[in-house]
Design an enzyme around this catalytic site. Structure first.
Site, mmCIF file in Angstrom:
data_model
loop_
_atom_site.group_PDB
_atom_site.id
_atom_site.type_symbol
_atom_site.label_atom_id
_atom_site.label_comp_id
_atom_site.label_asym_id
_atom_site.label_seq_id
_atom_site.Cartn_x
_atom_site.Cartn_y
_atom_site.Cartn_z
ATOM 1 N N SER A 53 38.184 -58.840 -43.994
ATOM 2 C CA SER A 53 36.921 -59.571 -43.883
ATOM 3 C C SER A 53 36.765 -60.515 -45.068
ATOM 4 O O SER A 53 35.880 -61.380 -45.057
ATOM 5 C CB SER A 53 35.742 -58.591 -43.818
ATOM 6 O OG SER A 53 35.816 -57.634 -44.851
ATOM 7 N N GLU A 123 45.063 -52.227 -37.705
ATOM 8 C CA GLU A 123 44.257 -52.188 -36.482
ATOM 9 C C GLU A 123 45.153 -51.868 -35.286
ATOM 10 O O GLU A 123 46.245 -52.434 -35.155
ATOM 11 C CB GLU A 123 43.573 -53.540 -36.256
ATOM 12 C CG GLU A 123 42.558 -53.874 -37.335
ATOM 13 C CD GLU A 123 41.829 -55.192 -37.087
ATOM 14 O OE1 GLU A 123 42.034 -55.815 -36.025
ATOM 15 O OE2 GLU A 123 41.048 -55.587 -37.971
ATOM 16 N N GLU A 190 35.024 -48.896 -35.053
ATOM 17 C CA GLU A 190 34.128 -50.055 -35.171
ATOM 18 C C GLU A 190 33.441 -50.364 -33.856
ATOM 19 O O GLU A 190 34.091 -50.514 -32.812
ATOM 20 C CB GLU A 190 34.921 -51.284 -35.677
ATOM 21 C CG GLU A 190 34.022 -52.521 -35.834
ATOM 22 C CD GLU A 190 34.600 -53.619 -36.711
ATOM 23 O OE1 GLU A 190 35.656 -53.412 -37.344
ATOM 24 O OE2 GLU A 190 33.972 -54.701 -36.760
#
Ligand code: KIV
Length: 272
Positions: A53, A123, A190
């Site tokens: 991020s 991920e 998430e």
């Protein structure tokens, strides 16, 4: 389950496992630079995530896709220089691990060697099991990340809540079990329904850390700049703001401008 808190000198992957067993919630925040990581660590956070991020927050990109391995190493090494207690987890950026397990291992080794980070995060679900096994077998701890995985934003087409339908929800539970079996020490969940996050957390022994996944997980993570209110235009339902820096910082800067323009800064006491 007891909610008693144990104070760890240095947080390790084992400490997180013990916290889950004791029912003590794990706290995680992002950091990307020395100055803020120092404050986050001093505050007693358990895990610092050098998240990709940084691509949005530090570099102003719309997605996490543009950030490179070199950028991540730069951010992570700045964070590591500041941290004395927290476990520091570093995101493998898009394009640095999807090719094959060997590529993923090489990228992870670069992060560990060149930044001094303590673990990496990737991920993906069952499709990256071989990759996770390869990294873990070389001694590098891996955190998983399923649900809304921002590196796949162009596949999803939206940042909306994932796994609302039964098929995707069942797949997500299977993915969590596969990640645990492959050797992950924790999993980020998430933006998924709270009821599903609870099921996932009960299905695995390793800790789950939620962002937009409700209260029934083993820990919570937020992006530091979001919870400090640096950009109030970003307003997802899961975000709780603890400060409004978007107001406080410009106010301080305007005070400085006024003081300089009016001649009240520097004063005699502030001069040599
Ligand atoms: O990059 C990041 O900040 C993350 C968190 C949202 C979990 O992956």
């Amino acid at each position: 389950m007891s909610k008693e808190k144990k104070s760890y000198k240095k947080v390790t992957t084992n400490s997180l496992f013990e916290m889950k067993q004791r029912g003590e919630s794990i706290t995680m925040l992002t950091s990307y630079d020395f100055s803020l990581a120092r404050l986050v660590d001093k505050s007693g956070i358990d895990v610092i995530l050098v998240g990709d991020s940084a691509s949005n927050v530090m570099a102003g990109h719309e997605t996490t896709l543009p950030i490179t391995l070199e950028h991540m190493i730069y951010h992570a090494s700045s964070v590591i220089r500041a941290v004395e207690r927290a476990l520091v987890v570093v995101d493998l950026p898009f394009g640095s691990y999807q090719g094959n397990p060997q590529e993923a291992l090489s990228s992870s080794i670069r992060i560990m060697k060149e930044s001094g980070g303590h673990a990496v995060k990737l991920e993906g679900g069952s499709e990256i099991v071989e990759t996770i096994k390869r990294i873990v077998s070389s001694g590098i701890p891996v955190m998983g990340h399923i649900g809304l995985t921002p590196q796949s934003i162009y596949k999803f087409g939206t940042y909306a809540v994932r796994a609302k339908e039964k098929e995707e929800a069942n797949q997500l539970i299977e993915d969590a079990k596969s990640l645990e079996k492959a050797g992950c020490f924790a999993i980020v969940l998430e933006k998924i329904p709270a009821s599903l996050a609870k099921k996932v957390s009960e299905s695995v022994k390793i800790p789950t850390i939620g962002i937009g996944a409700g209260p029934n997980v083993d820990g919570q993570v937020l992006v530091l700049h979001d919870m400090l209110g640096m950009n109030t235009e970003f307003n997802p339902r899961f975000l709780r703001r603890y400060l409004n820096l978007e107001e406080l910082i410009p106010n301080a800067i305007m005070d400085y401008i006024n003081d300089v323009k009016s001649g009240s800064f520097p004063s005699e006491k502030e001069s040599y």
